[in-house]
Design a protein around this motif. Structure first.
Motif: not given
Length: 219
Positions: A121, A151, A154, A209
């Protein structure tokens, strides 16, 4: 700004609270090879190159190609490094560049033992600052496999807007097709978010993340 991309001056590194993002340099191959070799099962579902990097020489050759493409402004691949320890954490970059439109795509991956700590991030936020700042981007996008919810978190966290899903857009390493979600950010929206937050979006984020985005331009 020059219309010749090769004449555009770029910073040698980008620093956040915990990560340093910089272009690859000769000598980074060993760190890249180690990170991939320790993360293959973590990366395999999404990254077609997960079985590569079997030797340091292979990774070093790739690092030097990254360096060459950065200098030519063909692709802006970067490594993500832990500021405190200097450890290599993963890769990211601005890919699929259209210099006429000023459009960029962010891809990313993180080593298995650094996942879930917000490093990606932070790195993606730094790349957005580079894109919408010195590079005068009009659009930045992030694509993620529909099944890869970590994913997709983000771009959502950074304020990107969901723009749609492309069906049967990619193929996993096990042969199955997958759909791809597209998230976009425009220059106007980035400035609006920055004004509202008093900083660039993602500048102080520290959320979860993901393992990887699905940019084929990753190592």
């Amino acid at each position: 700004m020059s219309r010749e991309p090769i004449l555009i001056d770029l910073p040698s590194e980008l620093r956040g609270p915990r990560v340093l993002v910089r272009p690859y340099r000769p000598g980074d191959g060993a760190a890249l090879q180690e990170a991939v070799s320790l993360s293959r099962e973590h990366l395999k579902p999404w990254m077609p190159w997960a079985d590569a990097h079997t030797t340091v020489d292979e990774s070093e050759a790739l690092v030097r190609r990254f360096d060459a493409r950065w200098r030519l402004r063909e692709d802006l691949g970067v490594g993500i490094w832990d500021i405190e320890t200097g450890r290599y954490l993963g890769g990211s970059g601005l890919h699929r560049i259209d210099w006429d439109v000023r459009r960029f795509e962010i891809g990313y991956w993180i080593r298995a033992d650094a996942a879930g700590k917000g490093y990606v991030t932070e790195a993606a936020g730094l790349l957005c600052q580079l894109a919408f700042g010195p590079l005068e981007a009009n659009r930045v996008l992030i694509r993620c496999a529909t099944e890869n919810r970590r994913s997709a978190a983000i771009p959502i966290r950074l304020g990107f807007l969901y723009e749609g899903t492309h069906r049967n857009e990619g193929r996993r390493t096990d042969g199955l097709l997958f759909d791809m979600e597209v998230y976009g950010m425009t220059a106007d929206r980035w400035r609006q978010l920055a004004t509202a937050e008093g900083m660039a979006p993602g500048e102080s984020q520290s959320g979860q993340a993901p393992a990887a985005s699905n940019s084929p331009d990753s190592p």
